[in-house]
Design a protein around this motif. Structure first.
Motif, short mmCIF file in Angstrom:
data_model
loop_
_atom_site.label_atom_id
_atom_site.label_comp_id
_atom_site.label_asym_id
_atom_site.label_seq_id
_atom_site.Cartn_x
_atom_site.Cartn_y
_atom_site.Cartn_z
N VAL A 163 -41.08 30.31 45.41
CA VAL A 163 -41.89 29.15 45.77
C VAL A 163 -41.07 28.21 46.66
O VAL A 163 -39.95 27.83 46.32
CB VAL A 163 -42.38 28.41 44.52
CG1 VAL A 163 -43.19 27.17 44.91
CG2 VAL A 163 -43.22 29.33 43.64
N HIS A 164 -41.66 27.83 47.79
CA HIS A 164 -41.05 26.87 48.72
C HIS A 164 -41.94 25.63 48.75
O HIS A 164 -43.10 25.71 49.19
CB HIS A 164 -40.92 27.47 50.12
CG HIS A 164 -40.17 28.77 50.15
ND1 HIS A 164 -38.80 28.83 50.11
CD2 HIS A 164 -40.62 30.06 50.21
CE1 HIS A 164 -38.41 30.11 50.17
NE2 HIS A 164 -39.49 30.86 50.23
N ASP A 165 -41.40 24.48 48.33
CA ASP A 165 -42.23 23.28 48.23
C ASP A 165 -42.15 22.43 49.49
O ASP A 165 -41.86 21.24 49.46
CB ASP A 165 -41.83 22.46 47.00
CG ASP A 165 -40.37 22.07 47.01
OD1 ASP A 165 -39.62 22.54 47.89
OD2 ASP A 165 -39.96 21.28 46.13
N PHE A 166 -42.44 23.07 50.63
CA PHE A 166 -42.47 22.36 51.90
C PHE A 166 -43.46 23.05 52.83
O PHE A 166 -43.93 24.15 52.55
CB PHE A 166 -41.07 22.31 52.55
CG PHE A 166 -40.38 23.64 52.67
CD1 PHE A 166 -40.70 24.53 53.69
CD2 PHE A 166 -39.40 24.01 51.76
CE1 PHE A 166 -40.07 25.75 53.82
CE2 PHE A 166 -38.75 25.24 51.88
CZ PHE A 166 -39.08 26.11 52.90
N LEU B 274 -44.66 15.13 56.78
CA LEU B 274 -46.09 15.27 57.04
C LEU B 274 -46.86 14.44 56.02
O LEU B 274 -46.62 14.55 54.82
CB LEU B 274 -46.50 16.74 56.93
CG LEU B 274 -47.95 17.11 57.18
CD1 LEU B 274 -48.30 16.85 58.65
CD2 LEU B 274 -48.19 18.58 56.85
N ARG B 275 -47.71 13.58 56.51
CA ARG B 275 -48.58 12.82 55.62
C ARG B 275 -49.86 13.63 55.43
O ARG B 275 -50.64 13.82 56.37
CB ARG B 275 -48.89 11.44 56.18
CG ARG B 275 -49.72 10.58 55.23
CD ARG B 275 -49.82 9.14 55.72
NE ARG B 275 -50.68 8.32 54.87
CZ ARG B 275 -50.30 7.78 53.71
NH1 ARG B 275 -49.08 7.99 53.26
NH2 ARG B 275 -51.14 7.04 52.99
N PRO C 93 -46.73 22.63 50.16
CA PRO C 93 -46.13 21.30 50.25
C PRO C 93 -46.67 20.28 49.25
O PRO C 93 -46.01 19.27 49.00
CB PRO C 93 -46.45 20.88 51.69
CG PRO C 93 -47.71 21.60 52.02
CD PRO C 93 -47.59 22.93 51.32
N HIS C 94 -47.84 20.53 48.70
CA HIS C 94 -48.40 19.59 47.74
C HIS C 94 -47.54 19.62 46.48
O HIS C 94 -47.40 20.66 45.84
CB HIS C 94 -49.84 19.99 47.40
CG HIS C 94 -50.58 18.98 46.59
ND1 HIS C 94 -50.23 18.65 45.29
CD2 HIS C 94 -51.68 18.22 46.87
CE1 HIS C 94 -51.06 17.76 44.82
NE2 HIS C 94 -51.95 17.47 45.76
N PRO C 95 -46.93 18.49 46.10
CA PRO C 95 -45.99 18.50 44.98
C PRO C 95 -46.60 18.97 43.66
O PRO C 95 -45.95 19.70 42.89
CB PRO C 95 -45.51 17.05 44.89
CG PRO C 95 -46.51 16.25 45.65
CD PRO C 95 -47.05 17.14 46.71
N ALA D 129 -53.51 10.25 49.80
CA ALA D 129 -52.57 10.98 50.65
C ALA D 129 -51.21 11.03 49.99
O ALA D 129 -50.90 10.28 49.06
CB ALA D 129 -52.47 10.32 52.02
N PHE D 130 -50.37 11.96 50.47
CA PHE D 130 -48.99 12.06 50.01
C PHE D 130 -48.16 12.57 51.17
O PHE D 130 -48.69 13.01 52.19
CB PHE D 130 -48.87 13.00 48.80
CG PHE D 130 -49.26 14.43 49.09
CD1 PHE D 130 -48.30 15.36 49.46
CD2 PHE D 130 -50.58 14.83 49.01
CE1 PHE D 130 -48.65 16.66 49.75
CE2 PHE D 130 -50.94 16.14 49.30
CZ PHE D 130 -49.97 17.06 49.66
N GLU D 131 -46.85 12.48 51.04
CA GLU D 131 -45.95 12.94 52.09
C GLU D 131 -45.27 14.23 51.67
O GLU D 131 -44.95 14.43 50.50
CB GLU D 131 -44.92 11.87 52.41
CG GLU D 131 -45.52 10.64 53.06
CD GLU D 131 -44.46 9.66 53.53
OE1 GLU D 131 -43.29 9.79 53.08
OE2 GLU D 131 -44.79 8.77 54.33
N ALA D 132 -45.02 15.09 52.64
CA ALA D 132 -44.39 16.38 52.38
C ALA D 132 -43.38 16.69 53.48
O ALA D 132 -43.54 16.26 54.62
CB ALA D 132 -45.45 17.49 52.32
N GLN D 133 -42.36 17.42 53.11
CA GLN D 133 -41.33 17.81 54.06
C GLN D 133 -41.83 18.94 54.97
O GLN D 133 -42.52 19.85 54.52
CB GLN D 133 -40.07 18.28 53.32
CG GLN D 133 -38.94 18.73 54.23
CD GLN D 133 -37.80 19.39 53.48
OE1 GLN D 133 -37.92 19.69 52.28
NE2 GLN D 133 -36.70 19.63 54.17
#
Length: 219
Positions: A95-98, A107-108, A75-77, A125-129
């Motif tokens: 690759v699944h980016d979530f 998710l924060r 999930p980390h971009p 922090a960052f946000e992820a799906q």
């Protein structure tokens, strides 16, 4: 200095003792040799790398069994971008980016490299799906799952119960998971999950809160 910091941490937080003891045994017994033994993976294996980071674990699996398909979840971009670039042109790695979880949402995550977590606190922090794991399996039917690795910095306490409740856990022949001990209550959560895993899988080795492996029961 590192040894002193660990000693002080254990003295101040005695509930972390189970991790420190397990880690010593892990090093003494060459635990990584067990963790990274993938010689038995069959040709055409389907593998889940949940918490793929920079793809080093996927590299090890590909080296052991070149004829496999790996679904890498990150999930980390920044790391997801790196994985797409690293495996560009390699159809074996998807690759699944979530993040996989029990419910849809956002998710924060703390941003701390390979320790980025939705549970532990860090300054950045960052946000992820979050994609529900049952939705992923509905949208991406897999013939089988020969190996799954979970290293998701506390997210295992949400994902594993969802896999168990939805029955998808029975599709996983071999499961390697790193439980995390960020607070005392996580010990009871791990015990509860292990109790439920024991209904479909056998624990073949364990170093509590370091790494452990479960294999699907044959009868």
């Amino acid at each position: 200095m590192a040894s002193l910091k660990k000693w002080l941490d254990r003295r101040r937080n005695p509930w972390k003792g189970v991790f420190y003891d397990a880690f010593k045994r892990w090093r003494r017994e060459n635990g990584p040799a067990r963790l990274y033994d993938y010689a038995g993976l069959p040709a055409g294996a389907v593998v889940l790398d949940i918490g793929a980071f920079r793809g080093e674990w996927s590299d090890l699996v590909l080296a052991a069994q070149p004829d496999c398909t790996i679904h890498a979840f990150e999930p980390h971009p920044g790391f997801a971008k790196g994985l797409r670039e690293k495996f560009a042109g390699d159809a074996r790695v998807i690759v699944h980016d979530f993040a996989l979880g029990s419910e849809p949402g956002t998710l924060r995550l703390s941003d701390a490299g390979d320790a980025s977590s939705g549970v532990a606190a860090h300054e950045r922090a960052f946000e992820a799906q979050i994609v529900p794991v049952h939705q992923f399996f509905a949208d991406t039917p897999l013939p089988r799952i020969d190996l799954a690795k979970l290293n998701i910095e506390g997210g295992e306490y949400d994902l594993l119960p969802a896999l168990i409740a939805g029955g998808q856990i029975a599709a996983i022949a071999r499961l390697q998971v790193q439980f995390h001990l960020f607070e005392p209550g996580f010990a009871a959560l791990r015990d509860s999950i292990r109790h439920d895993l024991d209904k479909t899988h056998d624990c073949v080795w364990e170093y509590p809160f370091v790494w452990e492996e479960w294999q699907r029961q044959t009868s």
